[in-house]
Design a protein around this motif. Structure first.
Motif: not given
Length: 487
Positions: A244-252
């Motif tokens: 979730m951190v990767l998908n909703f924070f890091i990438l965007p």
């Protein structure tokens, strides 16, 4: 005030300095007079009127880390955690920025579809391969084309199952030399090109693998829960939060133009804190592992930044990164490469730091009298075995991922120096070596931190005193405690 002593046959009997006999120090005492304790000797309350207030810590193992050291660790980790939270709030992107689809690669609209019929037809009659190739048919492109022109093709009818065109069908010719053949009843992924002529808007791009992938994920989760039980459940929850951190924070955040290195540091720190404390509990032992991981990540970041710049690695080496750069020209691709190095190293670092911290703690529990040097030497011997296996694992993991590329260089009969100098391979070399150096460094760093913490342990104010007249009821061998040197 002197620290309580520990004897081989006794609990901790404390004789305060306020004694008529002027007896200062530590002695094992029995329950005679005003004192209480366990041991071969006795403290009498006769003419000497020695007022001894004995107490014992033999009701169970002492807390691994005293309140004093817990405060020191908290003083380091609480500001760091606060900084991570602030970074998440400041850099939080909300969602990836919109863009006009190019229809290339992953950047295209797709729908789920099903192959309803597949029949054999002549490739020549279906005109599947276009004109029959002329000239030298022994070339790399001549033989397959010649085979496709003369062979038997498959004409597949595909039905769209999702989207506004649900129920619409289209046909596709599959040549015999194509790697992927279509079969009746097979679930596929169809790409949609709205600007193309109506008869050519849909085409099969991939196979629908959701069921086997979901089944494999279920088997993995079941294995983790069966073996790990509650700890396994918490590990799966932490894994979900990491995604979730990767998908909703890091990438965007990276796509919105934030500094990739800063985003990776904040995101990986959040993942580290959540995963470690959720899987291993909120304890001083876990906190030491967090500190070791943090220092190792800092080293990886410094080395990665230095050598990526020095080797002039752009991070734009294949079709995927090229597409990203064309869609977002302002994106720092070399920073994205460094962010990938940091995030990729985090998972293995967690394993190493937690293992080393646990090893030192267990060594201390087995022999509480062992000092920090002895703990470090014993822990580092365990760590050397861990280093050999982990580094080999990391190198082979990268080599396995790049196996088709290495095979291509082998076919071209390129020398080792030529292969290593190419940017595509140099990226993997830098990624592997920087991550491996961080892993190797994490072993002595984490071992030293753990040894310092458990060896510097001292009892808090509540552990140093006890109510007068308290009777010690420890076990016979419970006095096997930590021996302390006077400072």
């Amino acid at each position: 005030m002197p620290h309580p002593g520990y004897g081989p046959d006794a609990g901790a009997g404390h004789v305060p300095s306020q004694a008529i006999g002027h007896d200062h120090g530590h002695a094992p005492v029995t329950g005679a007079g005003h004192g209480s304790g366990h041991g071969p000797g006795a403290s009498a309350d006769g003419d000497g009127h020695a007022h001894t207030h004995g107490h014992s810590h033999s009701h169970g193992p002492a807390a691994p880390v005293s309140r004093h050291l817990r405060k020191v660790i908290a003083a380091i980790l609480i500001p760091f955690t606060a900084a991570v939270v602030v970074g998440l709030v400041v850099l939080w992107p909300g969602s990836a920025p919109p863009h006009k689809r190019t229809g290339v690669g992953f950047d295209q609209q797709t729908q789920q579809a099903t192959v309803t019929k597949a029949v054999e037809v002549s490739c020549k009659s279906a005109n599947a391969s276009g004109e029959t190739p002329t000239g030298d048919t022994s070339t790399a492109g001549g033989n397959p084309a010649q085979q496709g022109a003369n062979g038997t093709c498959h004409k597949a009818t595909i039905r769209v199952d999702t989207g506004k065109d649900k129920g619409r069908t289209f046909t596709e010719i599959v040549r015999p030399d194509q790697a992927r053949q279509l079969h009746q009843g097979e679930k596929v992924v169809a790409a949609y090109a709205p600007s193309a002529p109506k008869g050519l808007q849909y085409s099969v791009t991939d196979v629908n693998r959701r069921f086997p992938m979901g089944l494999l994920a279920g088997i993995f989760a079941l294995a983790v829960v069966v073996v790990g039980r509650l700890r396994g459940v918490m590990a799966l929850v932490a894994l979900a939060i990491s995604f979730m951190v990767l998908n909703f924070f890091i990438l965007p955040a990276v796509l919105q133009g934030s500094n990739p290195l800063l985003v990776a540091v904040v995101g990986s720190s959040a993942i580290m804190l959540i995963a470690l404390y959720m899987c291993h509990g909120l304890s001083a032992r876990t906190s030491v592992a967090v500190l070791g991981t943090l220092l190792s990540l800092a080293l990886i970041g410094i080395l990665g930044s230095t050598f990526i710049d020095w080797a002039a690695l752009t991070g734009n080496t294949d079709d995927s990164t090229g597409l990203i750069h064309s869609l977002y020209p302002k994106l720092d691709m070399s920073g994205l490469l460094l962010a990938g190095v940091i995030i990729g190293s985090l998972g293995v670092l967690d394993d190493v730091t937690v293992t080393q911290t646990s090893a030192v703690w267990e060594l201390h529990d087995a022999n509480p009298s062992m000092g920090r040097r002895g703990l470090y030497r014993a822990g580092i011997r365990i760590g050397r075995d861990h280093i050999a296996s982990v580094v080999n694992t990391l190198v082979l993991a990268y080599a396995g991922a790049a196996l088709p590329l290495l095979l291509l260089f082998s076919i071209a009969q390129s020398g080792v120096g030529t292969v290593a100098n190419s940017e595509l391979v140099a990226e993997e070399i830098v990624r592997t070596l920087v991550g491996s150096i961080g892993l190797v460094a994490s072993v002595p760093v984490t071992t030293a931190l753990a040894a310092l913490v458990v060896a510097a342990d001292r009892p808090g104010p509540q552990e140093e005193t006890a109510p007068a007249g308290t009777v010690a009821t420890g076990r016979g061998n419970a006095g096997r405690g930590r021996r302390r040197r006077k400072r």
